[in-house]
Design a protein around this motif. Structure first.
Motif, PDB file in Angstrom:
ATOM      1  N   PHE A 197       2.957  10.496  11.042  1.00  0.00           N
ATOM      2  CA  PHE A 197       4.286  11.356  11.052  1.00  0.00           C
ATOM      3  C   PHE A 197       3.941  12.371  12.386  1.00  0.00           C
ATOM      4  CE2 PHE A 197       7.498  14.167  10.331  1.00  0.00           C
ATOM      5  CZ  PHE A 197       8.587  13.463   9.569  1.00  0.00           C
TER       6      PHE A 197
ATOM      7  N   ASN B 202      -9.286   8.553   4.150  1.00  0.00           N
ATOM      8  CA  ASN B 202      -8.047   8.455   4.962  1.00  0.00           C
ATOM      9  C   ASN B 202      -8.234   7.924   6.199  1.00  0.00           C
ATOM     10  OD1 ASN B 202      -7.526  10.453   2.735  1.00  0.00           O
ATOM     11  ND2 ASN B 202      -5.519  10.895   3.546  1.00  0.00           N
TER      12      ASN B 202
ATOM     13  N   LEU C 226       7.554  18.168  11.545  1.00  0.00           N
ATOM     14  CA  LEU C 226       6.578  17.713  10.439  1.00  0.00           C
ATOM     15  C   LEU C 226       6.863  18.712   9.148  1.00  0.00           C
ATOM     16  CD1 LEU C 226       3.961  16.058   9.224  1.00  0.00           C
ATOM     17  CD2 LEU C 226       3.050  18.260  10.230  1.00  0.00           C
TER      18      LEU C 226
ATOM     19  N   TYR D 122       0.167   1.850  -7.188  1.00  0.00           N
ATOM     20  CA  TYR D 122      -0.583   1.191  -6.333  1.00  0.00           C
ATOM     21  C   TYR D 122      -1.918   1.599  -6.551  1.00  0.00           C
ATOM     22  CZ  TYR D 122      -3.420   1.962  -1.882  1.00  0.00           C
ATOM     23  OH  TYR D 122      -4.291   2.159  -1.188  1.00  0.00           O
TER      24      TYR D 122
ATOM     25  N   ARG E 289      -8.402  16.520   3.327  1.00  0.00           N
ATOM     26  CA  ARG E 289      -8.776  15.172   3.278  1.00  0.00           C
ATOM     27  C   ARG E 289      -9.895  14.685   3.902  1.00  0.00           C
ATOM     28  NH1 ARG E 289      -5.407  15.951  -0.220  1.00  0.00           N
ATOM     29  NH2 ARG E 289      -3.815  14.713  -0.868  1.00  0.00           N
TER      30      ARG E 289
ATOM     31  N   ASN F 188       2.342   8.786   5.774  1.00  0.00           N
ATOM     32  CA  ASN F 188       1.145   9.359   5.915  1.00  0.00           C
ATOM     33  C   ASN F 188       1.319  10.347   7.065  1.00  0.00           C
ATOM     34  OD1 ASN F 188      -0.098   6.119   5.249  1.00  0.00           O
ATOM     35  ND2 ASN F 188      -0.539   7.814   3.953  1.00  0.00           N
ATOM     36  N   LEU F 189       0.098  11.193   6.921  1.00  0.00           N
ATOM     37  CA  LEU F 189       0.139  12.489   7.948  1.00  0.00           C
ATOM     38  C   LEU F 189       0.005  11.995   9.456  1.00  0.00           C
ATOM     39  CD1 LEU F 189       0.202  15.397   8.312  1.00  0.00           C
ATOM     40  CD2 LEU F 189      -2.248  15.403   7.900  1.00  0.00           C
TER      41      LEU F 189
ATOM     42  N   LYS G 225       0.791  -1.256   0.042  1.00  0.00           N
ATOM     43  CA  LYS G 225       0.198   0.114   0.114  1.00  0.00           C
ATOM     44  C   LYS G 225       0.818   1.213   0.059  1.00  0.00           C
ATOM     45  CE  LYS G 225      -0.488   0.160   4.988  1.00  0.00           C
ATOM     46  NZ  LYS G 225      -1.296   0.339   6.207  1.00  0.00           N
TER      47      LYS G 225
ATOM     48  N   ARG H 227       4.266  17.911  -2.394  1.00  0.00           N
ATOM     49  CA  ARG H 227       4.719  16.536  -2.522  1.00  0.00           C
ATOM     50  C   ARG H 227       4.066  16.229  -3.961  1.00  0.00           C
ATOM     51  NH1 ARG H 227       3.060  11.826   1.645  1.00  0.00           N
ATOM     52  NH2 ARG H 227       1.142  12.402   0.982  1.00  0.00           N
TER      53      ARG H 227
ATOM     54  N   TYR I 150     -10.782  12.477   6.746  1.00  0.00           N
ATOM     55  CA  TYR I 150     -10.098  11.490   7.931  1.00  0.00           C
ATOM     56  C   TYR I 150     -11.074  10.570   8.511  1.00  0.00           C
ATOM     57  CZ  TYR I 150      -5.986  14.099   6.646  1.00  0.00           C
ATOM     58  OH  TYR I 150      -4.926  14.845   6.071  1.00  0.00           O
TER      59      TYR I 150
ATOM     60  N   CYS J 264     -10.294   5.882  -2.114  1.00  0.00           N
ATOM     61  CA  CYS J 264     -10.639   7.196  -2.985  1.00  0.00           C
ATOM     62  C   CYS J 264      -9.608   7.446  -3.922  1.00  0.00           C
ATOM     63  CB  CYS J 264     -10.639   8.248  -1.984  1.00  0.00           C
ATOM     64  SG  CYS J 264      -9.248   8.679  -1.088  1.00  0.00           S
TER      65      CYS J 264
ATOM     66  N   VAL K 243       2.243   4.326  -1.509  1.00  0.00           N
ATOM     67  CA  VAL K 243       2.435   5.077  -2.900  1.00  0.00           C
ATOM     68  C   VAL K 243       3.606   5.295  -3.589  1.00  0.00           C
ATOM     69  CG1 VAL K 243       1.459   7.049  -4.327  1.00  0.00           C
ATOM     70  CG2 VAL K 243       0.166   6.034  -2.059  1.00  0.00           C
TER      71      VAL K 243
ATOM     72  N   ASP L 106       0.482  14.475  -4.959  1.00  0.00           N
ATOM     73  CA  ASP L 106      -0.705  14.973  -4.066  1.00  0.00           C
ATOM     74  C   ASP L 106      -1.652  15.691  -4.844  1.00  0.00           C
ATOM     75  OD1 ASP L 106       0.157  13.655  -1.962  1.00  0.00           O
ATOM     76  OD2 ASP L 106       1.007  15.536  -0.952  1.00  0.00           O
ATOM     77  N   ILE L 107      -2.976  15.324  -4.477  1.00  0.00           N
ATOM     78  CA  ILE L 107      -4.200  16.140  -4.889  1.00  0.00           C
ATOM     79  C   ILE L 107      -4.548  17.166  -3.990  1.00  0.00           C
ATOM     80  CG2 ILE L 107      -5.106  14.181  -6.321  1.00  0.00           C
ATOM     81  CD1 ILE L 107      -7.103  13.666  -3.984  1.00  0.00           C
TER      82      ILE L 107
ATOM     83  N   VAL M  17      -4.498  19.931   6.473  1.00  0.00           N
ATOM     84  CA  VAL M  17      -3.281  19.601   7.091  1.00  0.00           C
ATOM     85  C   VAL M  17      -3.126  20.162   8.562  1.00  0.00           C
ATOM     86  CG1 VAL M  17      -0.655  19.049   7.058  1.00  0.00           C
ATOM     87  CG2 VAL M  17      -2.075  18.898   5.004  1.00  0.00           C
TER      88      VAL M  17
HETATM   89  N1  UFG Z   1       1.429  15.502   4.286  1.00  0.00           N
HETATM   90  C1  UFG Z   1       2.312  16.420   4.874  1.00  0.00           C
HETATM   91  N2  UFG Z   1       3.390  15.993   5.570  1.00  0.00           N
HETATM   92  C2  UFG Z   1       3.282  14.595   5.740  1.00  0.00           C
HETATM   93  C3  UFG Z   1       2.684  13.855   5.438  1.00  0.00           C
HETATM   94  C4  UFG Z   1       1.460  14.095   4.798  1.00  0.00           C
HETATM   95  O1  UFG Z   1       1.827  17.271   4.895  1.00  0.00           O
HETATM   96  O2  UFG Z   1       4.708  14.266   6.479  1.00  0.00           O
HETATM   97  C5  UFG Z   1      -0.008  15.943   3.830  1.00  0.00           C
HETATM   98  C6  UFG Z   1       0.012  15.371   2.398  1.00  0.00           C
HETATM   99  O3  UFG Z   1       0.748  16.181   1.608  1.00  0.00           O
HETATM  100  C7  UFG Z   1      -1.450  15.161   2.110  1.00  0.00           C
HETATM  101  C8  UFG Z   1      -2.119  14.814   3.483  1.00  0.00           C
HETATM  102  O4  UFG Z   1      -1.141  15.333   4.420  1.00  0.00           O
HETATM  103  O5  UFG Z   1      -2.051  16.506   1.768  1.00  0.00           O
HETATM  104  C9  UFG Z   1      -2.459  13.354   3.727  1.00  0.00           C
HETATM  105  O6  UFG Z   1      -1.455  12.724   3.123  1.00  0.00           O
HETATM  106  P1  UFG Z   1      -1.555  11.319   3.573  1.00  0.00           P
HETATM  107  O7  UFG Z   1      -0.074  10.645   3.034  1.00  0.00           O
HETATM  108  O8  UFG Z   1      -1.493  10.758   4.899  1.00  0.00           O
HETATM  109  O9  UFG Z   1      -2.237  10.536   2.798  1.00  0.00           O
HETATM  110  P2  UFG Z   1      -2.766  10.759   1.118  1.00  0.00           P
HETATM  111  O10 UFG Z   1      -4.139  11.427   1.189  1.00  0.00           O
HETATM  112  O11 UFG Z   1      -1.938  11.413   0.400  1.00  0.00           O
HETATM  113  O12 UFG Z   1      -2.672   9.238   0.491  1.00  0.00           O
HETATM  114  C10 UFG Z   1      -3.842   8.516   0.918  1.00  0.00           C
HETATM  115  C11 UFG Z   1      -3.644   6.936   1.155  1.00  0.00           C
HETATM  116  C12 UFG Z   1      -3.211   6.345  -0.120  1.00  0.00           C
HETATM  117  C13 UFG Z   1      -4.124   6.605  -1.141  1.00  0.00           C
HETATM  118  C14 UFG Z   1      -4.299   8.129  -1.331  1.00  0.00           C
HETATM  119  C15 UFG Z   1      -5.463   8.394  -2.173  1.00  0.00           C
HETATM  120  O13 UFG Z   1      -2.667   6.862   2.134  1.00  0.00           O
HETATM  121  O14 UFG Z   1      -2.852   4.925   0.194  1.00  0.00           O
HETATM  122  O15 UFG Z   1      -4.957   8.548  -0.190  1.00  0.00           O
HETATM  123  O16 UFG Z   1      -5.599   9.743  -2.648  1.00  0.00           O
HETATM  124  F1  UFG Z   1      -3.961   6.156  -2.346  1.00  0.00           F
END
Ligand code: UFG
Length: 339
Positions: A202, A178, A214, A149, A230, A198-199, A84, A294, A232, A125, A86, A297-298, A271
């Protein structure tokens, strides 16, 4: 009824096993321990008061899987077992396709051969990519995910739709937003391997002093505070949705069912909002710095989860702060175990 739970010692899997046991199902877990730990099995028993059957092997081992189906009368499957990460999937796409899709197909072959129905698939998602409109409904157009992934999730959905149609089976595709948090008992939670991507993991390690600060990936997004948004969802709420989705399949009078559900709260959090909620919920401080965005990222993703509420009678009702409190309790538990 006996449910096969693959990846049942993992993060979402272990919480779902507890909810299944609490609902009176018998559970058979197959988990190769590639991203989980054996002590979670004991903790499941402590929390649920019942021990699931456990087989440690890789689902690509068809002959072992065959033996599990010989040994137990399986009535359904919830399939969590998958890679899982990415970023890693971009470096090792073949590993992702092979592990995530071959293992899925192997289980489906057993289902076909033995005439079993009721299959629940962990989707994400990520299949929506950056959707054009919020909130995201199940009818929001899918976009090809950037990561391998994400593509395994989209392909998995397609495989299951064909499987259900061709062999008259009941399947449910659950698109998680999330997932965060840990079991209220603090005996189950997300296990960090290396530096968390993941946020929330961390943030937790930063609050615990294991990480200096962070990095917030971008504050120039077109969102109210500039950081990405996102949805959560608390992992126990998510686990309960699996049981509800399974019960719906089992109760269905139709031979062929293809259910699709968004599993989220319906609320987006930035965030910065997550960081602030974490600090408030746990009375800790989370130092951070703003960095560049990053890659991949969306900007924003949050669910419309009305369909799950209407058809499953399920709603995610745990608040962000409550969920973040359980994460901190779990961190303290891991520290007590010197994990
Ligand atoms: N973020 C930070 N700092 C960090 C980690 C994350 O600012 O150290 C931000 C990311 O940029 C993002 C948000 O926190 O905006 C959430 O990030 P995550 O990595 O926790 O989650 P994502 O939404 O990027 O990813 C999640 C799942 C994936 C899945 C994806 C689909 O973890 O498995 O959603 O969009 F593919």
């Amino acid at each position: 009824m006996t449910i096969l739970v693959t990846g049942g010692l993992g993060y979402i899997g272990s919480h779902t096993v507890v909810e299944l046991l609490n609902s009176g199902f018998d559970v058979v877990i197959v988990d190769d321990l590639s991203n989980s730990e054996k002590f979670i099995l004991n903790n499941i028993e402590e929390v649920a008061g019942k021990k699931p059957v456990f087989y440690p092997f890789d689902l690509r081992r068809k002959e072992l899987l065959n033996q599990v189906f010989d040994a137990h009368k399986i009535d359904g499957c919830i399939n969590f077992a998958a890679y899982k990460a990415v970023g890693e999937s971009q470096e090792k796409p073949l590993d992702y396709y092979e592990n995530n899709l071959f293992s899925l197909i192997n289980i489906l072959q057993e289902f076909k051969r033995r005439n079993i129905s009721n299959f629940i698939f962990s989707s994400s998602c990520t299949v929506y990519g950056q959707a054009d409109e919020m909130p995201i409904t199940e009818d929001t157009p899918l976009k090809t995910p950037e990561s391998s992934y994400g593509k395994t999730k989209q392909m998995g959905e397609e495989i299951l739709k064909d499987f259900a149609t061709a062999y008259q089976k009941r399947v449910s595709l659950l698109r998680y937003f999330n997932p965060i948090g840990a079991h209220p008992s603090a005996k189950l939670g997300e296990l960090p391997i290396g530096i968390p991507n993941n946020l929330v993991p961390f943030v937790t390690q930063t609050a615990a002093g294991l990480r200096k600060e962070l990095s917030i990936w971008g504050n120039d997004y077109p969102t109210p505070d500039g950081t990405a948004v996102r949805d959560y969802i608390y992992v126990v709420d998510l686990a309960k949705a699996h049981v509800a989705a399974l019960k719906k399949l089992i109760a269905s009078e139709d031979e062929t069912v293809i259910d699709v559900f968004n599993l989220g709260t319906g609320t987006g959090s930035s965030v910065l909002e997550v960081v602030q909620a974490y600090e408030k919920a746990n009375n800790v401080s989370v130092p951070y710095k703003i960095c560049d965005r990053r890659q991949g990222d969306i900007t924003i993703a949050y669910a419309n989860a009305d369909r799950a509420e209407q058809q499953l009678g399920w709603k995610a009702d745990t608040t962000l702060e409550e969920a973040l409190r359980t994460t901190w309790k779990w961190q303290k538990y891991l520290e007590s175990r010197k994990y």
